[in-house]
Design a protein around this motif. Structure first.
Motif, PDB file in Angstrom:
ATOM      1  N   VAL A 187     -37.301 -19.974 -58.313  1.00  0.00           N
ATOM      2  CA  VAL A 187     -35.701 -19.909 -58.420  1.00  0.00           C
ATOM      3  C   VAL A 187     -35.330 -21.163 -57.545  1.00  0.00           C
ATOM      4  N   GLU A 188     -34.786 -22.540 -58.131  1.00  0.00           N
ATOM      5  CA  GLU A 188     -35.010 -23.728 -57.630  1.00  0.00           C
ATOM      6  C   GLU A 188     -32.839 -23.852 -58.093  1.00  0.00           C
ATOM      7  N   HIS A 189     -32.114 -23.012 -58.409  1.00  0.00           N
ATOM      8  CA  HIS A 189     -30.461 -22.818 -57.660  1.00  0.00           C
ATOM      9  C   HIS A 189     -30.303 -22.190 -56.880  1.00  0.00           C
ATOM     10  N   GLU A 190     -29.067 -21.996 -56.417  1.00  0.00           N
ATOM     11  CA  GLU A 190     -28.507 -21.457 -55.520  1.00  0.00           C
ATOM     12  C   GLU A 190     -27.678 -20.217 -56.283  1.00  0.00           C
ATOM     13  N   ASN A 191     -27.692 -20.463 -57.714  1.00  0.00           N
ATOM     14  CA  ASN A 191     -26.339 -20.062 -57.816  1.00  0.00           C
ATOM     15  C   ASN A 191     -26.640 -18.935 -59.703  1.00  0.00           C
ATOM     16  N   PHE A 192     -28.450 -18.921 -59.107  1.00  0.00           N
ATOM     17  CA  PHE A 192     -28.621 -18.326 -60.553  1.00  0.00           C
ATOM     18  C   PHE A 192     -28.971 -16.940 -60.501  1.00  0.00           C
ATOM     19  N   LEU A 193     -28.462 -16.289 -59.145  1.00  0.00           N
ATOM     20  CA  LEU A 193     -28.257 -14.297 -59.715  1.00  0.00           C
ATOM     21  C   LEU A 193     -27.069 -14.550 -60.210  1.00  0.00           C
ATOM     22  N   SER A 194     -26.137 -15.346 -59.417  1.00  0.00           N
ATOM     23  CA  SER A 194     -24.514 -14.873 -60.012  1.00  0.00           C
ATOM     24  C   SER A 194     -23.951 -16.030 -60.908  1.00  0.00           C
ATOM     25  N   THR A 195     -25.119 -16.547 -61.654  1.00  0.00           N
ATOM     26  CA  THR A 195     -24.225 -17.575 -63.294  1.00  0.00           C
ATOM     27  C   THR A 195     -24.794 -15.754 -63.650  1.00  0.00           C
ATOM     28  N   TYR A 196     -26.428 -14.892 -64.087  1.00  0.00           N
ATOM     29  CA  TYR A 196     -26.127 -13.853 -64.504  1.00  0.00           C
ATOM     30  C   TYR A 196     -24.994 -13.072 -64.067  1.00  0.00           C
ATOM     31  N   HIS A 197     -24.560 -12.412 -62.585  1.00  0.00           N
ATOM     32  CA  HIS A 197     -23.535 -11.646 -62.893  1.00  0.00           C
ATOM     33  C   HIS A 197     -22.744 -12.017 -63.453  1.00  0.00           C
ATOM     34  N   GLN A 198     -22.077 -13.072 -63.748  1.00  0.00           N
ATOM     35  CA  GLN A 198     -20.744 -13.595 -64.310  1.00  0.00           C
ATOM     36  C   GLN A 198     -20.979 -13.730 -65.599  1.00  0.00           C
ATOM     37  N   SER A 199     -22.204 -13.342 -66.128  1.00  0.00           N
ATOM     38  CA  SER A 199     -22.064 -13.101 -67.394  1.00  0.00           C
ATOM     39  C   SER A 199     -22.888 -10.907 -68.429  1.00  0.00           C
ATOM     40  N   ILE A 238     -26.811 -11.224 -78.751  1.00  0.00           N
ATOM     41  CA  ILE A 238     -27.958 -12.271 -77.621  1.00  0.00           C
ATOM     42  C   ILE A 238     -27.122 -13.202 -77.311  1.00  0.00           C
ATOM     43  N   GLN A 239     -27.189 -13.556 -76.168  1.00  0.00           N
ATOM     44  CA  GLN A 239     -26.260 -15.393 -75.851  1.00  0.00           C
ATOM     45  C   GLN A 239     -27.608 -15.355 -74.452  1.00  0.00           C
ATOM     46  N   HIS A 240     -27.664 -17.042 -75.124  1.00  0.00           N
ATOM     47  CA  HIS A 240     -28.271 -17.796 -74.223  1.00  0.00           C
ATOM     48  C   HIS A 240     -28.289 -19.093 -73.808  1.00  0.00           C
ATOM     49  N   ILE A 241     -27.893 -19.200 -72.562  1.00  0.00           N
ATOM     50  CA  ILE A 241     -27.385 -20.071 -71.362  1.00  0.00           C
ATOM     51  C   ILE A 241     -27.961 -20.438 -70.414  1.00  0.00           C
ATOM     52  N   ASP A 242     -27.646 -21.563 -69.838  1.00  0.00           N
ATOM     53  CA  ASP A 242     -28.011 -22.809 -69.230  1.00  0.00           C
ATOM     54  C   ASP A 242     -28.676 -21.964 -67.535  1.00  0.00           C
ATOM     55  N   ASN A 243     -29.025 -21.208 -67.029  1.00  0.00           N
ATOM     56  CA  ASN A 243     -29.712 -20.966 -66.073  1.00  0.00           C
ATOM     57  C   ASN A 243     -31.222 -20.745 -66.212  1.00  0.00           C
ATOM     58  N   PRO A 244     -32.073 -21.715 -65.739  1.00  0.00           N
ATOM     59  CA  PRO A 244     -33.747 -21.147 -66.072  1.00  0.00           C
ATOM     60  C   PRO A 244     -34.193 -20.969 -64.470  1.00  0.00           C
ATOM     61  N   LEU A 245     -35.557 -21.096 -64.360  1.00  0.00           N
ATOM     62  CA  LEU A 245     -35.764 -20.737 -63.921  1.00  0.00           C
ATOM     63  C   LEU A 245     -37.352 -22.123 -63.840  1.00  0.00           C
ATOM     64  N   LEU A 246     -38.057 -22.285 -62.966  1.00  0.00           N
ATOM     65  CA  LEU A 246     -38.835 -23.683 -63.217  1.00  0.00           C
ATOM     66  C   LEU A 246     -40.610 -22.741 -63.110  1.00  0.00           C
ATOM     67  N   HIS A 247     -41.148 -22.961 -64.249  1.00  0.00           N
ATOM     68  CA  HIS A 247     -42.526 -22.216 -64.689  1.00  0.00           C
ATOM     69  C   HIS A 247     -43.955 -23.037 -63.988  1.00  0.00           C
ATOM     70  N   MET A 248     -44.250 -21.847 -62.887  1.00  0.00           N
ATOM     71  CA  MET A 248     -45.242 -22.450 -62.294  1.00  0.00           C
ATOM     72  C   MET A 248     -46.416 -22.350 -62.931  1.00  0.00           C
ATOM     73  N   GLY A 249     -46.725 -21.309 -63.325  1.00  0.00           N
ATOM     74  CA  GLY A 249     -47.820 -21.168 -63.401  1.00  0.00           C
ATOM     75  C   GLY A 249     -48.823 -21.927 -64.653  1.00  0.00           C
ATOM     76  N   LEU A 250     -49.048 -22.878 -64.830  1.00  0.00           N
ATOM     77  CA  LEU A 250     -49.977 -23.894 -65.880  1.00  0.00           C
ATOM     78  C   LEU A 250     -51.208 -23.017 -66.185  1.00  0.00           C
ATOM     79  N   ASP A 251     -51.792 -22.653 -67.189  1.00  0.00           N
ATOM     80  CA  ASP A 251     -52.549 -22.498 -67.098  1.00  0.00           C
ATOM     81  C   ASP A 251     -54.071 -23.681 -67.386  1.00  0.00           C
TER      82      ASP A 251
END
Length: 292
Positions: free
Chosen positions: A94-106, A197-210
């Motif tokens: 999680v790199e954005h402080e409003n990550f969960l609040s953005t989902y909550h609003q959706s 289904i709705q796509h929103i700009d609320n991404p997470l950083l993917h860390m686990g590169l194989d």
């Protein structure tokens, strides 16, 4: 209100849970966070993840058997207590402080809300160059605007929220017993049932590169799953659709011969520090034909 569900396998995700827990408490909503170990063998990660039980409203579920990503997500949804469930892969950050609040609003805007993902700008490990190049190419088309043009085709399980009751009516396909195509097949099922289904700009950083080798192995595993699905996904996947075109012209033998003659050479390129994404596409198509 919200159940946050995190399946994991041999990966330490305590920091992810701690960040989500802090944001959930700041929101002041009823919540829970469930982490399920899918047959993890690493005692280091299991012990580290167990620390989440020290956080309020958090549970750590340890399964000794590796049942696969589809089954473990179904299990987590059945365990969930709240009306909305948020699935997050354990190798997210999680790199954005409003990550969960953005989902909550959706909540309530659609039955399924997909937040998206992105990757770091640079990779300094040549052993992971294939997955990095593959994902950075895909990142170019992961904005919410672009994903909403084909919302069902662009569905991914990395970071999405949906009504628990809706999920339990569908569930991930039991035939996806290993890595591969459980998300794409779920998207097909959502479309069939007309579920919004709705796509929103609320991404997470993917860390686990194989590593390159592991990514090839997982890609081959996914293609085996595609084969075992007996046509359920063939017309909805890029590899499957291309294979069917060759089949229409009775030219699948060409793909099989290419794999037999050049497969090892292509694989060497994919394992190198500078792998070709074009050759990766060729390899997957020919490997799939080889399975037939």
């Amino acid at each position: 209100m919200l159940s946050i569900l995190i399946p994991t396998h041999d990966y330490t995700c305590y920091q992810l849970v701690a960040d989500l827990h802090r944001q959930a408490e700041q929101l002041g909503i009823p919540f829970e966070i469930l982490v399920a170990e899918d047959g993890s063998r690493s005692q280091v990660s299991i012990i580290a993840n167990h620390k989440i039980t020290e956080l309020s409203h958090c549970r750590h579920i340890v399964s000794k058997e590796n049942v696969g990503p589809a089954h473990i997500r179904n299990q987590l949804a059945r365990e969930a207590a709240y009306d909305w469930i948020l699935f997050i892969d354990s190798d997210a950050k999680v790199e954005h402080e409003n990550f969960l609040s953005t989902y909550h609003q959706s909540i309530g805007k659609a039955d399924v809300v997909v937040g998206g993902l992105y990757h770091q700008q640079e990779n300094h490990d040549p052993r992971r160059s294939l997955r990095f190049r593959y994902e950075k190419e895909a990142d170019l088309h992961r904005s919410a605007a672009e994903r909403n043009q084909n919302p069902y085709d662009k569905f991914t399980t990395f970071n999405f929220m949906m009504r628990r009751s809706t999920f339990l009516c569908i569930l991930f396909d039991k035939d996806c017993h290993a890595y591969g195509y459980e998300d794409a097949l779920f998207g097909v099922e959502l479309k069939k049932r007309g579920i919004s289904i709705q796509h929103i700009d609320n991404p997470l950083l993917h860390m686990g590169l194989d590593t390159n080798e592991r990514f090839i192995e997982k890609s081959e595993q996914a293609l085996c799953i595609l084969r075992q699905l007996n046509g359920k996904m063939e017309r909805h996947s890029r590899v499957g659709k291309t294979y069917l075109k060759f089949q229409r012209f009775r030219a699948t033998w060409l793909l099989q011969c290419t794999y037999m003659v050049f497969g090892s050479a292509i694989r060497r390129n994919l394992l190198s520090p500078r792998p070709s994404l074009f050759l990766f596409s060729i390899y997957k198509l020919c490997y799939y034909a080889h399975l037939k």
